[in-house]
Scaffold this motif. Structure first.
Motif, short mmCIF file in Angstrom:
data_model
loop_
_atom_site.label_atom_id
_atom_site.label_comp_id
_atom_site.label_asym_id
_atom_site.label_seq_id
_atom_site.Cartn_x
_atom_site.Cartn_y
_atom_site.Cartn_z
N LYS A 256 16.03 -1.17 -13.33
CA LYS A 256 16.35 -0.61 -12.00
C LYS A 256 15.40 -1.11 -10.92
N THR A 257 14.46 -1.97 -11.30
CA THR A 257 13.53 -2.51 -10.31
C THR A 257 13.62 -4.03 -10.35
N THR A 258 13.36 -4.66 -9.20
CA THR A 258 13.40 -6.13 -9.16
C THR A 258 11.97 -6.67 -9.06
N PRO A 259 11.79 -7.94 -9.40
CA PRO A 259 10.45 -8.52 -9.27
C PRO A 259 9.92 -8.45 -7.84
N LEU A 260 10.82 -8.56 -6.86
CA LEU A 260 10.38 -8.52 -5.46
C LEU A 260 9.83 -7.14 -5.13
N GLU A 261 10.50 -6.11 -5.62
CA GLU A 261 10.03 -4.75 -5.37
C GLU A 261 8.74 -4.46 -6.13
N ALA A 262 8.59 -5.10 -7.28
CA ALA A 262 7.45 -4.82 -8.15
C ALA A 262 6.20 -5.59 -7.76
N GLU A 287 17.37 -9.79 3.03
CA GLU A 287 17.54 -8.48 3.68
C GLU A 287 16.23 -7.71 3.76
N GLY A 288 15.32 -8.05 2.89
CA GLY A 288 14.04 -7.34 2.85
C GLY A 288 14.09 -6.18 1.87
N ILE A 289 13.00 -5.94 1.20
CA ILE A 289 12.97 -4.84 0.24
C ILE A 289 12.71 -3.53 0.97
N ARG A 290 13.19 -2.44 0.39
CA ARG A 290 12.99 -1.13 1.01
C ARG A 290 11.80 -0.40 0.40
N ARG A 291 11.49 -0.75 -0.83
CA ARG A 291 10.37 -0.08 -1.51
C ARG A 291 9.58 -1.14 -2.27
N LEU A 338 6.64 2.88 -3.19
CA LEU A 338 6.51 3.50 -1.87
C LEU A 338 7.35 2.70 -0.88
N PRO A 339 7.64 3.29 0.29
CA PRO A 339 8.37 2.52 1.31
C PRO A 339 7.68 1.18 1.54
N ALA A 340 8.47 0.16 1.83
CA ALA A 340 7.94 -1.21 1.87
C ALA A 340 6.82 -1.39 2.89
N ASP A 341 6.80 -0.52 3.93
CA ASP A 341 5.77 -0.71 4.95
C ASP A 341 4.47 0.04 4.62
N ALA A 342 4.42 0.71 3.50
CA ALA A 342 3.17 1.38 3.11
C ALA A 342 2.08 0.33 2.93
N ALA A 343 0.89 0.64 3.41
CA ALA A 343 -0.18 -0.36 3.37
C ALA A 343 -1.47 0.27 2.85
N PRO A 344 -2.33 -0.54 2.26
CA PRO A 344 -3.60 -0.02 1.77
C PRO A 344 -4.33 0.79 2.84
N GLY A 345 -4.86 1.91 2.43
CA GLY A 345 -5.55 2.80 3.35
C GLY A 345 -4.70 3.99 3.78
N ASP A 346 -3.36 3.84 3.68
CA ASP A 346 -2.47 4.96 4.03
C ASP A 346 -2.73 6.14 3.10
N GLU A 347 -2.55 7.34 3.64
CA GLU A 347 -2.75 8.53 2.83
C GLU A 347 -1.48 8.88 2.06
N LEU A 348 -1.68 9.46 0.89
CA LEU A 348 -0.55 10.01 0.12
C LEU A 348 -1.09 11.17 -0.70
N ALA A 349 -0.21 11.78 -1.46
CA ALA A 349 -0.67 12.85 -2.36
C ALA A 349 0.14 12.80 -3.64
#
Lengths: 374, 130
Positions: A256-262, A287-291, A338-349
């Motif tokens: 269910k995951t592609t190499p591009l997403e991974a 089209e660009g990956i979403r996650r 995570l959403p494709a625009d998530a970047a190092p330093g972003d907060e999550l929980a």
């Protein structure tokens, strides 16, 4: 470990008796009874690999031989990386995809000869991969052989690996580059000596005949004892690979995951000849990956485990695909889509027993001080 | 084989209860078998002194590399003290489960409840059935 459902009686690797003799805790993994740890424990085994060396039985992995005038065409047609770039004596990390771009398996491709390749696949996928390869081989002029039963695989990993192995090896080991191999002998039995691994440390993977596995295993442990070599199980293999951000099939990647997403886009060579999944991957790239699979660390105490929910930017993401408390770093680390625009330093929980434990997106590898030379 | 000392009381969930000072104070921890099954303990989440728990209520969790496990209060009581040493050195649970690896010191509501738990012999039999 893998969260796959295990069914049926597990098979034994050629080193099963050695594990029993060493007092290993055996668990079903990928259809095999595998040592998850020895009496030393996962942390000691992890530490040994980071500081000296550990010896792993990874004979559960599957090996397919592809041989004949069409071998290159066949391998290229079922893998995303480009085996034409391999010279004899070289290996390549790659992926096998299904038509929609989902990952059938991740694998290592060895070029053993001009027209001879070895594909090394995950244990849990041996049967499905075989069917996939056969289905897509078409009328290519190459012979396919499943050698999984005949070949044992030992991984000697750690900064002391070369020092331990060299006296037993017929070939000079130092000149072997990362992801290169030589065919020679270890303790006087034939072996493919490959400078590869899954730990972030220098090391070798030894392909030997199943019938020779026991003697090579025992000989290595004897030879390395004074250097700090100990047998290491799947538990340490998992914490070691996760500190490096290496993907584990069934956790981080699946159909269910592609190499591009991974984050494995570097394995996808869209410009080579057609391969299974190429059109879907090309479309996804346009089209660009979403996650995207991202690493995270926890900034407060907590043990993230596969399946725990992840919250990112106010909404549900994830879940955790792989997670542990890093034995080397001392804090919780893991992966999640995570959403494709998530970047190092972003907060999550990460939600652990109904409580949000805070963390941040981290670039991988988490651990950067390994002895691996690239 | 797992160590099961005489004189302690046990639960089928692999907690032990060991006498502390006075008739109604006991140390609670996990058995040698439990620590061995869990493997390396990474950390232990414990309650605060003053918290009260019913029989078999969850009083904490133990996180090991391989798995997480809940800790069940074997008998009703109030926590007098938690073992703070486990914060810095959770491996005490592995190395000395019945000694320095204790988790809470419990003032039990009714000391006779402890007598209702498994004896060492009964716990050994429980492990053998396992």
């Amino acid at each position: 470990m893998s969260h796959d459902q295990e069914t049926g009686t597990p098979r034994k690797t050629p080193l099963y008796d050695e594990h029993v003799r060493l007092g290993a805790k055996l668990v079903p993994f990928g259809g095999f009874a595998m040592p998850v740890q020895y009496p030393t424990g996962i942390r000691a085994e992890h530490e040994a690999v980071r500081t000296a060396a550990g010896l792993f039985d990874v004979s559960h992995m599957g090996e397919f031989r592809v041989q004949g005038p069409g071998a290159l065409e066949l391998v290229s047609g079922i893998t995303t990386n480009d085996p034409a770039r391999l010279s004899i004596g070289q290996a390549q990390y790659s992926a096998m995809c299904i038509e929609d771009g989902g990952i059938q398996d991740d694998l290592v491709v060895y070029r053993l000869g001009e027209d001879r390749f070895r594909l090394v696949v995950n244990a849990a996928n041996i049967a499905a991969d075989w069917a996939h390869v056969v289905e897509h081989a078409g009328d290519v002029d190459a012979e396919l052989t499943d050698e999984s039963e005949e070949i044992a695989l030992l991984a000697l990993q750690g900064p002391a690996a070369l020092e331990i192995l060299q006296p037993l090896a017929s070939e000079a080991l130092d000149p072997i580059g990362f992801y290169h191999y030589v065919e020679g002998r270890v303790d006087d039995v034939p072996a493919v000596i490959s400078r590869t691994g899954y730990t972030g440390e220098d090391g070798f993977e030894l392909y030997v005949a199943a019938s020779d596995a026991g003697r090579v295993w025992r000989r290595l442990l004897e030879a390395g004892e004074s250097t700090g070599l100990i047998p290491a199980g799947l538990g340490a293999r998992d914490t070691l690979r996760l500190e490096m951000g290496y993907a584990l099939y069934g956790n981080d990647i699946d159909r269910k995951t592609t190499p591009l997403e991974a984050g494995l886009g570097w394995l996808v060579k869209l410009d080579k000849d057609p391969f299974v999944g190429r059109e879907a991957l090309r479309r996804q790239k346009e089209e660009g990956i979403r996650r995207r699979l991202r690493g995270f660390r926890l900034t407060e105490r907590g043990f993230p485990r596969a399946g725990y929910p992840v919250r990112y930017a106010g909404s549900e993401a994830g879940p955790v695909r792989s997670g542990t408390v890093s034995p080397t770093l001392g804090y919780g680390i893991g992966t999640a889509y995570l959403p494709a625009d998530a970047a190092p330093g972003d907060e999550l929980a990460v939600v652990i027993r109904d409580e949000e434990v805070p963390g941040t997106v981290e670039s991988m590898p988490f651990y950067r001080d390994g002895s691996l030379r690239r | 084989m797992s160590e099961v000392p005489e004189g302690l009381h046990y639960t089928e969930e692999h907690e032990y209860v060991r006498a502390a000072d006075g008739d109604d104070e006991f140390y609670v921890g996990i058995t040698d078998y439990a620590q061995s099954e869990l493997g390396d303990v990474v950390f232990v989440e414990l309650p605060s002194a003053g918290d009260s728990f019913d029989k078999m209520e969850v009083f904490g969790t133990i996180e090991a590399v391989k798995a997480v496990s809940e800790l069940f209060c074997p008998v009703p009581g109030e926590v007098l003290e938690v073992n703070d040493s486990l914060d810095g050195d959770p491996a005490l649970v592995n190395s000395d489960p019945y000694g320095e690896g204790w988790m809470i010191r419990l003032k039990v509501s009714d000391p006779s409840d402890v007598q209702g738990l498994l004896t060492a012999e009964a716990y050994r039999a429980h492990l053998d059935e396992g």
